[in-house]
Enzyme design. Structure first.
Site, PDB file in Angstrom:
ATOM      1  N   ASN A   1     -30.563 -26.287  -8.298  1.00 16.72           N
ATOM      2  CA  ASN A   1     -30.356 -26.676  -6.907  1.00 16.72           C
ATOM      3  C   ASN A   1     -31.604 -26.581  -6.047  1.00 16.72           C
ATOM      4  O   ASN A   1     -31.655 -27.181  -4.970  1.00 16.72           O
ATOM      5  CB  ASN A   1     -29.202 -25.869  -6.308  1.00 16.72           C
ATOM      6  CG  ASN A   1     -27.869 -26.429  -6.762  1.00 16.72           C
ATOM      7  OD1 ASN A   1     -27.677 -27.633  -6.825  1.00 16.72           O
ATOM      8  ND2 ASN A   1     -26.941 -25.552  -7.111  1.00 16.72           N
TER       9      ASN A   1
ATOM     10  N   GLU B   1     -26.558 -22.383 -16.495  1.00 14.37           N
ATOM     11  CA  GLU B   1     -27.801 -21.769 -16.026  1.00 14.37           C
ATOM     12  C   GLU B   1     -27.603 -20.257 -16.037  1.00 14.37           C
ATOM     13  O   GLU B   1     -26.660 -19.749 -15.426  1.00 14.37           O
ATOM     14  CB  GLU B   1     -28.103 -22.274 -14.617  1.00 14.37           C
ATOM     15  CG  GLU B   1     -29.558 -22.275 -14.237  1.00 14.37           C
ATOM     16  CD  GLU B   1     -29.814 -23.030 -12.935  1.00 14.37           C
ATOM     17  OE1 GLU B   1     -30.958 -23.436 -12.722  1.00 14.37           O
ATOM     18  OE2 GLU B   1     -28.870 -23.214 -12.135  1.00 14.37           O
TER      19      GLU B   1
ATOM     20  N   HIS C   1     -24.129 -19.816 -14.159  1.00 16.72           N
ATOM     21  CA  HIS C   1     -23.868 -20.989 -13.329  1.00 16.72           C
ATOM     22  C   HIS C   1     -23.426 -22.163 -14.193  1.00 16.72           C
ATOM     23  O   HIS C   1     -24.244 -22.839 -14.822  1.00 16.72           O
ATOM     24  CB  HIS C   1     -25.128 -21.336 -12.533  1.00 16.72           C
ATOM     25  CG  HIS C   1     -24.997 -22.582 -11.722  1.00 16.72           C
ATOM     26  ND1 HIS C   1     -26.084 -23.375 -11.393  1.00 16.72           N
ATOM     27  CD2 HIS C   1     -23.916 -23.196 -11.172  1.00 16.72           C
ATOM     28  CE1 HIS C   1     -25.677 -24.406 -10.687  1.00 16.72           C
ATOM     29  NE2 HIS C   1     -24.360 -24.329 -10.544  1.00 16.72           N
TER      30      HIS C   1
END
Length: 303
Positions: free
Chosen positions: A208, A170, A158
């Protein structure tokens, strides 16, 4: 002990902001040849134009030499189909945040690419384990050696937007991801001059799972009339020293992306605290998606 990533040829599928940014850092920083594919020729053209703009800006600011610009651009080649990526050592998917779409893309990878290629997803919230399960050939048991080998090469990488600027990647392991796949993916991110943080495969991962509820609560404050747009953002800029407030940040991320991630959190946990704001849903319905569409919580011009 460091691990060599062994990526001599990279594929990137999706030429939007994220895919273009990933191709950019891979070519410029990791110095790896990149094959870039998107079904939209217009999107590819926009992506390459963005890459040229970023390279020119880096030269103007003295970050790179002019000869490095041509070298980086020469490493990026546009291809017309996934079949043209059959020789890549790793492919990174950067399409829309939609599980069904990603499953289609990854099934295509499993059919068209080398059986030892690493299959990475740039998803910011969707289960890597679910994506990995989609690459197992039909009729093959997930518990078999063939099934485990197929799913074991899927990993979450990510990157953050804008990719050339943000230092973090990530790294997320599916239940099936092999240690070798994970180590090579980490080594590649480091070669792109990124710092790596790892997360378990939970909805939203670390980033997130924390960020999107914060943004969603800010939108709910606006929706309920607790404070104005400007005062909500000012509170976090001046009171918490954030570079931008949550509403402006949502605009930069894209309100459609925020909504998709919030829905993933809500459906993945069945926890009502993740219910998306009604205002967020209505703005996406109106196609007020933030900076990329010219209007979100703020209005934007091409300048």
């Amino acid at each position: 002990m460091s691990v060599a990533h062994g990526i001599k040829l990279l594929g990137v599928v999706g030429a939007g902001q994220m895919g273009t940014g990933i191709a950019f850092v891979s070519a410029l920083r990791a110095k790896v040849p990149v094959l870039l594919h998107d079904q939209s020729k217009d999107q590819v053209a926009r992506g390459l134009a963005l890459m040229d703009k970023l390279l020119s800006k880096d030269v103007a600011k003295g970050r790179i030499q002019s000869n490095e610009v041509q070298e980086a651009r020469d490493r990026v080649r546009v291809v017309n189909a996934v079949e043209d990526m059959r020789d890549v050592d790793m492919v990174i998917e950067a399409v829309s945040e939609n599980l069904d779409l990603k499953r289609i893309v990854f099934r295509n990878f499993s059919e068209k690419l080398r059986p030892d290629a690493i299959l990475a997803t740039n998803t910011s919230s969707i289960s890597i384990t679910k994506i990995a399960a989609s690459v197992i050939p039909e009729g093959v048991s997930p518990a078999s050696a063939e099934g485990q080998a197929a799913a074991g090469r899927v990993v979450g990488l990510h990157f953050f937007n804008p990719v050339p600027v943000m230092k973090l990647v990530e790294l997320i392991s599916a239940v099936q991801t092999t240690p070798e796949t994970l180590a090579r993916a980490r080594a590649f991110a480091v070669a792109c001059e990124k710092e790596v943080a790892t997360s378990q495969d939970v909805p939203g991962f670390v980033s997130n799972a924390l960020l999107m509820p914060f943004i969603n609560e800010a939108i709910m404050c606006l929706e309920k009339g607790v404070a104005t747009r400007d005062d909500i953002d000012k509170t976090f800029r001046l009171g918490m020293n954030h570079p931008m407030g949550p509403l402006q940040l949502a605009d930069f991320i894209g309100l459609d992306t925020c909504l998709a991630i919030q829905k993933t959190l809500y459906t993945g946990t069945s926890d009502s605290k993740y219910r998306p704001s009604v205002l967020l849903e209505r703005m996406v319905d109106a196609q007020w998606l933030g900076k990329k569409s010219g209007r979100g919580f703020y209005e934007y011009t091409d300048d």
